[in-house]
Design a protein around this motif. Structure first.
Motif, PDB file in Angstrom:
ATOM      1  N   ASN A  93     -71.845 -56.685 -58.549  1.00  0.00           N
ATOM      2  CA  ASN A  93     -72.012 -55.300 -58.954  1.00  0.00           C
ATOM      3  C   ASN A  93     -71.225 -54.434 -57.989  1.00  0.00           C
ATOM      4  O   ASN A  93     -71.520 -54.403 -56.795  1.00  0.00           O
ATOM      5  N   ILE A  94     -70.230 -53.751 -58.493  1.00  0.00           N
ATOM      6  CA  ILE A  94     -69.375 -52.924 -57.635  1.00  0.00           C
ATOM      7  C   ILE A  94     -70.037 -51.603 -57.275  1.00  0.00           C
ATOM      8  O   ILE A  94     -69.614 -50.918 -56.354  1.00  0.00           O
ATOM      9  N   GLY A  95     -71.097 -51.251 -57.929  1.00  0.00           N
ATOM     10  CA  GLY A  95     -71.821 -50.031 -57.578  1.00  0.00           C
ATOM     11  C   GLY A  95     -71.323 -48.825 -58.342  1.00  0.00           C
ATOM     12  O   GLY A  95     -70.834 -48.934 -59.455  1.00  0.00           O
ATOM     13  N   THR A  96     -71.436 -47.674 -57.713  1.00  0.00           N
ATOM     14  CA  THR A  96     -71.050 -46.414 -58.352  1.00  0.00           C
ATOM     15  C   THR A  96     -69.906 -45.775 -57.592  1.00  0.00           C
ATOM     16  O   THR A  96     -69.934 -45.681 -56.358  1.00  0.00           O
ATOM     17  N   ILE A  97     -68.916 -45.319 -58.341  1.00  0.00           N
ATOM     18  CA  ILE A  97     -67.777 -44.586 -57.770  1.00  0.00           C
ATOM     19  C   ILE A  97     -67.807 -43.197 -58.400  1.00  0.00           C
ATOM     20  O   ILE A  97     -67.758 -43.062 -59.627  1.00  0.00           O
ATOM     21  N   THR A  98     -67.944 -42.187 -57.575  1.00  0.00           N
ATOM     22  CA  THR A  98     -67.980 -40.800 -58.056  1.00  0.00           C
ATOM     23  C   THR A  98     -66.676 -40.125 -57.673  1.00  0.00           C
ATOM     24  O   THR A  98     -66.240 -40.211 -56.521  1.00  0.00           O
ATOM     25  N   ILE A  99     -66.055 -39.460 -58.641  1.00  0.00           N
ATOM     26  CA  ILE A  99     -64.764 -38.818 -58.397  1.00  0.00           C
ATOM     27  C   ILE A  99     -64.857 -37.313 -58.638  1.00  0.00           C
ATOM     28  O   ILE A  99     -65.745 -36.827 -59.335  1.00  0.00           O
ATOM     29  N   ASN A 100     -63.952 -36.597 -58.042  1.00  0.00           N
ATOM     30  CA  ASN A 100     -63.814 -35.158 -58.247  1.00  0.00           C
ATOM     31  C   ASN A 100     -62.942 -34.974 -59.490  1.00  0.00           C
ATOM     32  O   ASN A 100     -61.742 -35.258 -59.458  1.00  0.00           O
ATOM     33  N   PRO A 101     -63.503 -34.513 -60.597  1.00  0.00           N
ATOM     34  CA  PRO A 101     -62.723 -34.395 -61.829  1.00  0.00           C
ATOM     35  C   PRO A 101     -61.623 -33.334 -61.767  1.00  0.00           C
ATOM     36  O   PRO A 101     -60.730 -33.334 -62.605  1.00  0.00           O
ATOM     37  N   ALA A 102     -61.665 -32.443 -60.773  1.00  0.00           N
ATOM     38  CA  ALA A 102     -60.631 -31.420 -60.659  1.00  0.00           C
ATOM     39  C   ALA A 102     -59.348 -31.968 -60.033  1.00  0.00           C
ATOM     40  O   ALA A 102     -58.308 -31.332 -60.097  1.00  0.00           O
ATOM     41  N   SER A 103     -59.426 -33.141 -59.440  1.00  0.00           N
ATOM     42  CA  SER A 103     -58.258 -33.731 -58.789  1.00  0.00           C
ATOM     43  C   SER A 103     -57.409 -34.485 -59.812  1.00  0.00           C
ATOM     44  O   SER A 103     -57.902 -34.972 -60.819  1.00  0.00           O
ATOM     45  N   ASN A 104     -56.112 -34.572 -59.540  1.00  0.00           N
ATOM     46  CA  ASN A 104     -55.237 -35.325 -60.428  1.00  0.00           C
ATOM     47  C   ASN A 104     -54.497 -36.439 -59.683  1.00  0.00           C
ATOM     48  O   ASN A 104     -53.475 -36.923 -60.141  1.00  0.00           O
ATOM     49  N   GLU A 105     -55.008 -36.812 -58.523  1.00  0.00           N
ATOM     50  CA  GLU A 105     -54.354 -37.873 -57.752  1.00  0.00           C
ATOM     51  C   GLU A 105     -55.050 -39.219 -57.945  1.00  0.00           C
ATOM     52  O   GLU A 105     -56.182 -39.288 -58.405  1.00  0.00           O
ATOM     53  N   SER A 106     -54.366 -40.283 -57.601  1.00  0.00           N
ATOM     54  CA  SER A 106     -54.926 -41.629 -57.675  1.00  0.00           C
ATOM     55  C   SER A 106     -55.843 -41.869 -56.492  1.00  0.00           C
ATOM     56  O   SER A 106     -55.776 -41.174 -55.484  1.00  0.00           O
ATOM     57  N   GLY A 107     -56.674 -42.880 -56.604  1.00  0.00           N
ATOM     58  CA  GLY A 107     -57.587 -43.193 -55.518  1.00  0.00           C
ATOM     59  C   GLY A 107     -57.886 -44.672 -55.446  1.00  0.00           C
ATOM     60  O   GLY A 107     -57.540 -45.445 -56.337  1.00  0.00           O
ATOM     61  N   ALA A 108     -58.542 -45.059 -54.361  1.00  0.00           N
ATOM     62  CA  ALA A 108     -58.922 -46.463 -54.179  1.00  0.00           C
ATOM     63  C   ALA A 108     -60.159 -46.549 -53.306  1.00  0.00           C
ATOM     64  O   ALA A 108     -60.420 -45.675 -52.473  1.00  0.00           O
ATOM     65  N   VAL A 109     -60.921 -47.612 -53.520  1.00  0.00           N
ATOM     66  CA  VAL A 109     -62.049 -47.944 -52.660  1.00  0.00           C
ATOM     67  C   VAL A 109     -61.752 -49.328 -52.106  1.00  0.00           C
ATOM     68  O   VAL A 109     -61.456 -50.257 -52.857  1.00  0.00           O
ATOM     69  N   ASN A 110     -61.799 -49.467 -50.785  1.00  0.00           N
ATOM     70  CA  ASN A 110     -61.577 -50.757 -50.129  1.00  0.00           C
ATOM     71  C   ASN A 110     -62.908 -51.251 -49.577  1.00  0.00           C
ATOM     72  O   ASN A 110     -63.700 -50.474 -49.055  1.00  0.00           O
ATOM     73  N   TYR A 111     -63.128 -52.581 -49.678  1.00  0.00           N
ATOM     74  CA  TYR A 111     -64.416 -53.171 -49.309  1.00  0.00           C
ATOM     75  C   TYR A 111     -64.268 -54.191 -48.180  1.00  0.00           C
ATOM     76  O   TYR A 111     -63.243 -54.858 -48.058  1.00  0.00           O
ATOM     77  N   ASN A 112     -65.325 -54.311 -47.381  1.00  0.00           N
ATOM     78  CA  ASN A 112     -65.424 -55.374 -46.385  1.00  0.00           C
ATOM     79  C   ASN A 112     -65.900 -56.653 -47.083  1.00  0.00           C
ATOM     80  O   ASN A 112     -66.340 -56.611 -48.233  1.00  0.00           O
TER      81      ASN A 112
END
Length: 171
Positions: A47-66
């Motif tokens: 289960n990767i969990g929950t990722i919450t984003i700012n909908p006003a942004s138009n840039e790419s993003g990433a989540v890195n994990y240990n």
């Protein structure tokens, strides 16, 4: 001279017998199949969990994990990312400690679809997560994401699911 003739006669009979024996041989191919029962069994889904984003942004993003599933870093418009719950499985392999979390393949185990597109629209160019195998203890292993990346314009809200496969190939 008689002894030499007798000896020569015995040698001739022995040689003739050997030649006759060698002419009556055959070969046979022997095959065997050896299977390695690794008893591969999933004990907990990832289960990767929950990722919450700012909908006003138009840039790419990433989540890195240990390797334990905790969030290492987040970038771009991601405001919150919860820790992942690693997927777990058991397998009887010869060298389990080879699975140190640095690869999607180890000790004959592999994740053939190690990069999975399932966040938003299914395209590797937009949203995807990469996964690795990590040795836990005894014959227990974890599957954890290394990172999940996305392009905001291709992200859709909601619950997203996919299936990854863990396979074993004897080396």
């Amino acid at each position: 001279m008689k002894n030499y003739i007798l000896l020569l006669g015995i040698a001739g009979v022995a040689l003739g017998s050997y030649a006759a024996y060698a002419g009556n041989s055959a070969t046979m191919t022997v095959t065997a199949t050896i299977a390695h029962d690794v008893s591969l069994s999933v004990t907990q889904d990832l289960n990767i969990g929950t990722i919450t984003i700012n909908p006003a942004s138009n840039e790419s993003g990433a989540v890195n994990y240990n390797l334990d599933g905790t969030v290492k870093s987040k970038s771009g418009p991601i405001t919150v990312a919860t820790d992942a719950t690693p997927g777990t499985f058991t397998a009887n392999i010869a060298n389990p400690s080879a699975c140190d979390g640095s690869s999607y393949t180890c000790g004959g185990l592999s994740i053939p679809n190690r990069i999975s597109s399932f966040l938003g629209t299914a395209s590797l160019n937009h949203n995807s997560c990469g996964f690795v195998i990590n040795y836990d203890s005894s014959n227990k292993f974890k599957v954890v994401p290394t990172s999940c990346s996305f392009e905001l314009g291709h992200m859709t809200p909601g619950k997203h699911e996919t299936t990854i496969t863990i396979s074993y190939t004897a080396s």
